[in-house]
Design a protein around this motif. Structure first.
Motif, PDB file in Angstrom:
ATOM      1  N   ARG A   1      68.573  20.883  61.042  1.00 45.11           N
ATOM      2  CA  ARG A   1      67.471  21.672  60.483  1.00 45.11           C
ATOM      3  C   ARG A   1      67.846  22.250  59.118  1.00 45.11           C
ATOM      4  NH1 ARG A   1      66.410  26.054  62.462  1.00 45.11           N
ATOM      5  NH2 ARG A   1      67.964  26.380  64.133  1.00 45.11           N
ATOM      6  N   ALA A   2      69.104  22.687  58.999  1.00 37.54           N
ATOM      7  CA  ALA A   2      69.544  23.275  57.732  1.00 37.54           C
ATOM      8  C   ALA A   2      69.491  22.253  56.599  1.00 37.54           C
ATOM      9  CB  ALA A   2      70.958  23.822  57.883  1.00 37.54           C
ATOM     10  N   LEU A   3      69.918  21.021  56.886  1.00 37.57           N
ATOM     11  CA  LEU A   3      69.948  19.990  55.847  1.00 37.57           C
ATOM     12  C   LEU A   3      68.580  19.376  55.593  1.00 37.57           C
ATOM     13  CD1 LEU A   3      73.250  18.054  56.690  1.00 37.57           C
ATOM     14  CD2 LEU A   3      72.907  19.887  55.034  1.00 37.57           C
ATOM     15  N   ARG A   4      67.751  19.309  56.616  1.00 34.22           N
ATOM     16  CA  ARG A   4      66.448  18.639  56.486  1.00 34.22           C
ATOM     17  C   ARG A   4      65.337  19.606  56.083  1.00 34.22           C
ATOM     18  NH1 ARG A   4      64.489  16.711  62.062  1.00 34.22           N
ATOM     19  NH2 ARG A   4      63.957  18.940  62.142  1.00 34.22           N
ATOM     20  N   ASP A   5      65.203  20.712  56.821  1.00 32.81           N
ATOM     21  CA  ASP A   5      64.074  21.625  56.649  1.00 32.81           C
ATOM     22  C   ASP A   5      64.452  22.923  55.955  1.00 32.81           C
ATOM     23  OD1 ASP A   5      62.619  19.775  58.259  1.00 32.81           O
ATOM     24  OD2 ASP A   5      63.447  20.740  60.042  1.00 32.81           O
ATOM     25  N   GLY A   6      65.739  23.209  55.873  1.00 31.18           N
ATOM     26  CA  GLY A   6      66.210  24.441  55.274  1.00 31.18           C
ATOM     27  C   GLY A   6      66.675  24.239  53.848  1.00 31.18           C
ATOM     28  N   PRO A   7      67.766  24.905  53.456  1.00 33.02           N
ATOM     29  CA  PRO A   7      68.195  24.843  52.055  1.00 33.02           C
ATOM     30  C   PRO A   7      68.763  23.500  51.637  1.00 33.02           C
ATOM     31  CG  PRO A   7      69.778  26.057  53.367  1.00 33.02           C
ATOM     32  CD  PRO A   7      68.592  25.814  54.257  1.00 33.02           C
ATOM     33  N   GLY A   8      69.128  22.648  52.604  1.00 27.06           N
ATOM     34  CA  GLY A   8      69.661  21.333  52.265  1.00 27.06           C
ATOM     35  C   GLY A   8      71.145  21.312  52.018  1.00 27.06           C
ATOM     36  N   ILE A   9      71.796  22.472  52.138  1.00 27.40           N
ATOM     37  CA  ILE A   9      73.238  22.570  51.893  1.00 27.40           C
ATOM     38  C   ILE A   9      73.837  23.614  52.814  1.00 27.40           C
ATOM     39  CG2 ILE A   9      72.685  24.077  49.931  1.00 27.40           C
ATOM     40  CD1 ILE A   9      75.431  23.407  48.776  1.00 27.40           C
ATOM     41  N   VAL A  10      75.040  23.321  53.314  1.00 27.47           N
ATOM     42  CA  VAL A  10      75.799  24.268  54.122  1.00 27.47           C
ATOM     43  C   VAL A  10      77.239  24.284  53.615  1.00 27.47           C
ATOM     44  CG1 VAL A  10      74.373  24.029  56.190  1.00 27.47           C
ATOM     45  CG2 VAL A  10      76.333  22.509  55.877  1.00 27.47           C
ATOM     46  N   VAL A  11      77.875  25.441  53.686  1.00 30.92           N
ATOM     47  CA  VAL A  11      79.278  25.588  53.311  1.00 30.92           C
ATOM     48  C   VAL A  11      80.054  26.046  54.525  1.00 30.92           C
ATOM     49  CG1 VAL A  11      80.928  26.917  51.935  1.00 30.92           C
ATOM     50  CG2 VAL A  11      78.838  26.047  50.871  1.00 30.92           C
TER      51      VAL A  11
ATOM     52  N   LEU B   1      68.391  33.935  57.357  1.00 30.68           N
ATOM     53  CA  LEU B   1      69.574  33.838  58.216  1.00 30.68           C
ATOM     54  C   LEU B   1      69.200  33.865  59.693  1.00 30.68           C
ATOM     55  CD1 LEU B   1      72.689  33.775  58.392  1.00 30.68           C
ATOM     56  CD2 LEU B   1      72.660  36.280  58.295  1.00 30.68           C
ATOM     57  N   GLY B   2      68.110  34.558  60.024  1.00 31.49           N
ATOM     58  CA  GLY B   2      67.701  34.634  61.421  1.00 31.49           C
ATOM     59  C   GLY B   2      67.311  33.301  62.024  1.00 31.49           C
ATOM     60  N   ASP B   3      66.993  32.321  61.193  1.00 34.94           N
ATOM     61  CA  ASP B   3      66.631  30.997  61.690  1.00 34.94           C
ATOM     62  C   ASP B   3      67.853  30.158  62.049  1.00 34.94           C
ATOM     63  OD1 ASP B   3      63.940  31.543  61.315  1.00 34.94           O
ATOM     64  OD2 ASP B   3      63.891  30.680  59.295  1.00 34.94           O
ATOM     65  N   TYR B   4      69.036  30.658  61.710  1.00 37.84           N
ATOM     66  CA  TYR B   4      70.254  29.856  61.898  1.00 37.84           C
ATOM     67  C   TYR B   4      71.306  30.737  62.571  1.00 37.84           C
ATOM     68  CZ  TYR B   4      67.714  27.052  58.529  1.00 37.84           C
ATOM     69  OH  TYR B   4      66.728  26.327  57.900  1.00 37.84           O
ATOM     70  N   PRO B   5      71.250  30.854  63.888  1.00 40.40           N
ATOM     71  CA  PRO B   5      72.066  31.839  64.602  1.00 40.40           C
ATOM     72  C   PRO B   5      73.569  31.607  64.516  1.00 40.40           C
ATOM     73  CG  PRO B   5      70.874  30.400  66.128  1.00 40.40           C
ATOM     74  CD  PRO B   5      70.310  30.147  64.779  1.00 40.40           C
ATOM     75  N   HIS B   6      74.013  30.396  64.209  1.00 46.95           N
ATOM     76  CA  HIS B   6      75.456  30.152  64.139  1.00 46.95           C
ATOM     77  C   HIS B   6      76.020  30.366  62.739  1.00 46.95           C
ATOM     78  CE1 HIS B   6      74.289  27.904  67.820  1.00 46.95           C
ATOM     79  NE2 HIS B   6      75.429  28.411  68.259  1.00 46.95           N
ATOM     80  N   ALA B   7      75.161  30.587  61.748  1.00 43.42           N
ATOM     81  CA  ALA B   7      75.622  30.876  60.394  1.00 43.42           C
ATOM     82  C   ALA B   7      76.076  32.325  60.307  1.00 43.42           C
ATOM     83  CB  ALA B   7      74.511  30.614  59.384  1.00 43.42           C
ATOM     84  N   THR B   8      77.032  32.575  59.424  1.00 43.72           N
ATOM     85  CA  THR B   8      77.547  33.933  59.255  1.00 43.72           C
ATOM     86  C   THR B   8      76.924  34.653  58.067  1.00 43.72           C
ATOM     87  OG1 THR B   8      79.392  33.095  57.927  1.00 43.72           O
ATOM     88  CG2 THR B   8      79.756  33.346  60.310  1.00 43.72           C
ATOM     89  N   ASP B   9      76.321  33.896  57.129  1.00 44.68           N
ATOM     90  CA  ASP B   9      75.785  34.536  55.939  1.00 44.68           C
ATOM     91  C   ASP B   9      74.871  33.561  55.205  1.00 44.68           C
ATOM     92  OD1 ASP B   9      75.359  36.487  54.054  1.00 44.68           O
ATOM     93  OD2 ASP B   9      77.377  36.449  53.210  1.00 44.68           O
ATOM     94  N   VAL B  10      74.057  34.111  54.322  1.00 48.35           N
ATOM     95  CA  VAL B  10      73.298  33.339  53.342  1.00 48.35           C
ATOM     96  C   VAL B  10      73.658  33.881  51.974  1.00 48.35           C
ATOM     97  CG1 VAL B  10      71.022  32.777  52.410  1.00 48.35           C
ATOM     98  CG2 VAL B  10      71.375  32.805  54.880  1.00 48.35           C
TER      99      VAL B  10
END
Length: 367
Positions: A58-68, A26-35
Motif C-alpha cells: 500500500r505504501a509503494l502503490r497507494d501511498g507516498p511510493g517510497i519507504v526508508v 502515519l495512522g494509515d501505516y501502523p508498522h511505520a515509526t515516523d513520516v
C-alpha cells in the motif's frame, strides 16, 4: 485523459500537483515509526509477514511510493562490501553513467556478479538481508531477480534531472508514447528500486531527491520529459539524510533523481538495487542472432513489410545487457539488434559488414 493511449497533451500540471500534494498519514501505516517530508520510515527489523507485506504494498502503490528502513544493513557488512566496490573502481571496473557527465561519479555496472566473484563470503553476508527479502517479496512476489549498480557521486557532482525508472523510464517521450496506457500501468510493478547507503549521507552530500506520491500520476512516463514537470519537481522535491546501512526502496514510477554533492570531501556511495519480477522473461530461448543472419539477404530484396519481419525476428529490446561495454550513446538505452538490422537494410550493407557488426553487438551485451 484517454483510456487507451497517452499523448503529450494529456499531461496537465494541475492534475499532477493534485496527486503530489497529498499528505502521508502515519495512522494509515501502523508498522511505520515516523513520516518525514511525506516519506514513511520503518525499522530495519520488521518480520516478514503477510500483514507487513500488505502494508508495504500500500505504501509503494497507494501511498507516498517510497519507504526508508533505518539500520537495514549491518554497518560492518556494509564496510566490507564498500572495500570490494572501492577495489572494483580502482581496478577500472567503473563506467559511464547515462544520467551524469564524465567524472561526476563512478558507476559500477553489473556489480552483483562482480561482487560475488571477487568476495563470495562478503557477498553472502551482504545479501543475506531480511529487509531486502521482505520488500522484494512484497512488491514482486517470489522468484525475483536482483541486480546492482554501485554509484559514487564525487564532491561537486551535479544533480540528475528528475525521471522515472526502468522500464518505460528508460525511454524517450516518443518511445513511451508507442506503448498503450495499460502498459504504463504495468511497468511499475515489474521492478523495485532500492538504494543502500554505504556512507553517512547528510543532505549536503546530495542524497536522492524524491517527489512523494508522484508514482500515482498515470501519464508520468510521458510527463517527466516535459520542462514544466521538471520545474515543479525542482521546486518541491524532498531529500532525506541517510545513515550508513539505511536503505530506501521506492516504486520505479516515483519521480526522483540523485542530488548535487555539495560537500568538499564526501564521496557519496550507494548500492543501487534494481529487483525485477521473475515474469519478465519469455517462455522459450530463441537464437535471434542466427535468425537475423539468415534473414538479412532476404530482407535486402523483400517486397513486403520489412518492418513486420524485423519485429517478429530481431531482438527489439535493449535489455538486459552489459552496460560496461554496451553503453547508451544517443539516449537512455543502447541500440537494439532490431535497430542495427533496420539500419543495415536501409543502408544496404554488405552481408559481411552486417554479420561483423552483429557479432560485435552480441559480444558487448554479454557479461
Amino acid at each position: 485523459m484517454t483510456n487507451t493511449w497517452f499523448t503529450a497533451a494529456d499531461c496537465r500540471l494541475e492534475d499532477f500537483r493534485a496527486v503530489c500534494e497529498q499528505k502521508t498519514d502515519l495512522g494509515d501505516y501502523p508498522h511505520a515509526t515516523d513520516v518525514v517530508d511525506n516519506v514513511l520510515i520503518y525499522p530495519g527489523d520488521l518480520a516478514n509477514t503477510r500483514d507487513i507485506q500488505s502494508e508495504l504494498i500500500r505504501a509503494l502503490r497507494d501511498g507516498p511510493g517510497i519507504v526508508v528502513f533505518t539500520g537495514a544493513f549491518r554497518t560492518d557488512v556494509v564496510d566490507r562490501a564498500t572495500e570490494v566496490f572501492t577495489a572494483l573502481i580502482a581496478s577500472g571496473e567503473s563506467g559511464g553513467d547515462h544520467f551524469a557527465p564524465p567524472g561526476a561519479n563512478d558507476r559500477v555496472w553489473g556489480a552483483l556478479d562482480k561482487f560475488a566473484l571477487r568476495d563470495p563470503v562478503a557477498f553472502a553476508q551482504y545479501y543475506d538481508n531480511d529487509t531486502l527479502a521482505l520488500i522484494s517479496e512484497a512488491w514482486l512476489g517470489t522468484g525475483y531477480q536482483v541486480t546492482s549498480q554501485v554509484n559514487v557521486v564525487n564532491p561537486g557532482g551535479p544533480a540528475q534531472v528528475a525521471h522515472r525508472d526502468y522500464h518505460l523510464g528508460f525511454m524517450s517521450q516518443e518511445q513511451a508514447l508507442r506503448y498503450p496506457a495499460h502498459i504504463h500501468a504495468l511497468s511499475p510493478v515489474l521492478t523495485l528500486q532500492g538504494a543502500v547507503a554505504h556512507v553517512d549521507m547528510p543532505v549536503e552530500t546530495g542524497p536522492t531527491m524524491y517527489l512523494p506520491h508522484s508514482q500515482k500520476y498515470p501519464a508520468g512516463y510521458v510527463a517527466f520529459h516535459q520542462p514544466s514537470f521538471t520545474d515543479y519537481f525542482n521546486e518541491n522535491y524532498v531529500q532525506l539524510p541517510l545513515a550508513k546501512g539505511d536503505a530506501a526502496f521506492f516504486n520505479p514510477a516515483l519521480f526522483h533523481g540523485a542530488g548535487t554533492n555539495r560537500s568538499s570531501s564526501v564521496r557519496r556511495m550507494a548500492n543501487l538495487l534494481q529487483v525485477s519480477s521473475g515474469f519478465g522473461r519469455a517462455m522459450e530461448s530463441v537464437n535471434r542472432t542466427a535468425m537475423v543472419t539468415a534473414l538479412y539477404p532476404v530482407l535486402l530484396s523483400y517486397a513486403g513489410s520489412v518492418g513486420n519481419v524485423i519485429a517478429a525476428s530481431a531482438e527489439g529490446y535493449a535489455f538486459p545487457t552489459n552496460l560496461d561495454h554496451d553503453q547508451p550513446l544517443d539516449g537512455l538505452a543502447p541500440r537494439t539488434q532490431a535497430d542495427l538490422l533496420r539500419q543495415a537494410v536501409a543502408e544496404r550493407w554488405p552481408a559481411n559488414r552486417f554479420e561483423s557488426e552483429l557479432a560485435a553487438a552480441d559480444a558487448r551485451r554479454h557479461a
